[in-house]
Design a protein around this motif. Structure first.
Motif, PDB file in Angstrom:
ATOM      1  N   PHE A   1      48.030   0.156  36.219  1.00 56.72           N
ATOM      2  CA  PHE A   1      46.849  -0.455  36.826  1.00 56.72           C
ATOM      3  C   PHE A   1      46.858  -0.262  38.340  1.00 56.72           C
ATOM      4  N   ALA A   2      48.049  -0.349  38.947  1.00 59.35           N
ATOM      5  CA  ALA A   2      48.159  -0.115  40.392  1.00 59.35           C
ATOM      6  C   ALA A   2      47.827   1.339  40.728  1.00 59.35           C
ATOM      7  N   PHE A   3      48.252   2.258  39.877  1.00 64.84           N
ATOM      8  CA  PHE A   3      47.925   3.673  40.052  1.00 64.84           C
ATOM      9  C   PHE A   3      46.411   3.870  40.078  1.00 64.84           C
ATOM     10  N   GLN A   4      45.706   3.191  39.179  1.00 65.61           N
ATOM     11  CA  GLN A   4      44.247   3.302  39.122  1.00 65.61           C
ATOM     12  C   GLN A   4      43.590   2.633  40.334  1.00 65.61           C
ATOM     13  N   ILE A   5      44.065   1.426  40.695  1.00 70.50           N
ATOM     14  CA  ILE A   5      43.465   0.703  41.830  1.00 70.50           C
ATOM     15  C   ILE A   5      43.582   1.516  43.108  1.00 70.50           C
TER      16      ILE A   5
END
Length: 344
Positions: A233-237
């Protein structure tokens, strides 16, 4: 060109990193002539990519005419949903199953307990006919919980396996929810089902992804990738924010933190027990040695080991270095320092 990253949970983004090894294990097993397992459980922390992983599996088999893929919701009547979906799919593919369509398929979802045997019989009848036509059925259930719908479906699925129906099942959810279901005395076959814990994404893979999307230097891509700690999710954000603003990393941090907190960290923190929180809080202050953590909290090695295992399985802490515990989620320390009050 549209932003290739997404902030929406469960949506398969244009830019994502496939978990080839872990997803491939499931596909390889299901593709065997005599599969060693027909059930897999996929566990991971919120935002770890469970739904996207299920979508990859579904896409793989949806392109094969021999397979029928059903995506079912855990908070609805799964038997009725399976009957309805299989009937719809069979009609769409012009499969003559000889079904009596006047049985009121649409009404099954609201019928009461008295009709449960009829629904289960209808599903077995459909599966028998699909077996005779050389079809295989893959059931995919996301956000699994231990409720009556899931328990009834799992009990019946065990029967389908013993009757040699060509059925396969992949369920995904939070570790605690999967454990609660597997510990049901009537569902011992689920306890033996392999669990796949979704691991952090590879930092080199994230680096390559960022470099391919953005016109940035290798060092900046590595810095961005390390900031995510491999948390999907951090990769996407971070990718989403970089695409929208093209700001440097320092300027992206406030919004990065905000998105993590609102959509993941508040919920993750709320689901931790009191001692879970105390252990995580101590780690967030820079105390990593297990001996020092025990001393700070005045707890025994046995008790810390129990909670260590739980927190690792939940994807909150990293215990890969012997004798140490660190936080697995990016900038979780900053969140705890700013918003979480813990009395030690």
């Amino acid at each position: 060109m549209e932003n290739p990253f997404t902030l929406t949970f469960g949506q398969k983004p244009t830019e994502f990193i496939s978990r080839t090894n872990q997803i491939g294990k499931i596909i390889h097993t299901f593709d065997m002539e005599n599969p060693s397992n027909k059930v897999y459980m996929v566990a991971g922390v919120r935002g770890s990519g469970k739904t996207v992983s299920l979508a990859e599996i579904a896409d793989h088999y949806s392109s094969n005419d021999q397979w029928i893929v059903l995506r079912l919701s855990a908070d609805t009547d799964l038997i009725a949903g399976a009957v309805s979906e299989l009937t719809r799919v069979s009609q769409f593919h012009d499969l003559d199953l000889g079904l009596n369509l006047n049985l009121g398929i649409a009404e099954l979802s609201v019928n009461k307990t008295n009709d449960s045997l009829e629904k289960e019989a209808m599903l077995r009848n459909i599966l028998e006919k699909l077996k005779n036509k050389g079809k295989k059925v893959l059931f995919i259930i996301d956000e699994i919980i231990n409720n009556s719908y899931v328990k009834v479906f799992a009990s019946n699925f065990q029967i389908y396996i013993t009757q040699n129906y060509p059925v396969y099942l992949v369920m995904a959810g939070l570790f605690d929810n999967i454990s609660n279901l597997q510990n049901e005395k009537s569902l011992t076959f689920l306890y033996r089902a392999p669990k796949i814990f979704l691991e952090p994404l590879s930092i080199p893979a994230i680096t390559t992804s960022y470099r391919s999307v953005f016109d940035i230097s290798p060092s900046e891509a590595v810095e961005m990738a390390k900031l995510t700690k491999g948390y999907p999710f951090a990769f996407q954000i971070l990718g989403y924010l970089k695409w929208e603003t093209n700001d440097d990393l320092e300027k992206l941090l406030p919004k990065f933190d905000e998105e993590l907190i609102i959509y993941a960290y508040e919920k993750i923190w709320s689901e931790l027990s009191e001692l879970d929180r105390k252990i995580v809080y101590v780690i967030s202050t820079g105390v990593y040695k297990t001996g020092e953590i025990r001393e700070k909290l005045s707890i025994s090695p046995q008790l810390l080991n129990t909670y260590r295992k739980r927190l690792m399985e939940r994807g909150v802490v990293n215990g890969s270095v012997r004798g140490e515990l660190t936080l697995a989620l990016p900038r979780f320390e900053e969140y705890i320092e700013m918003y979480c009050e813990v009395e030690i």
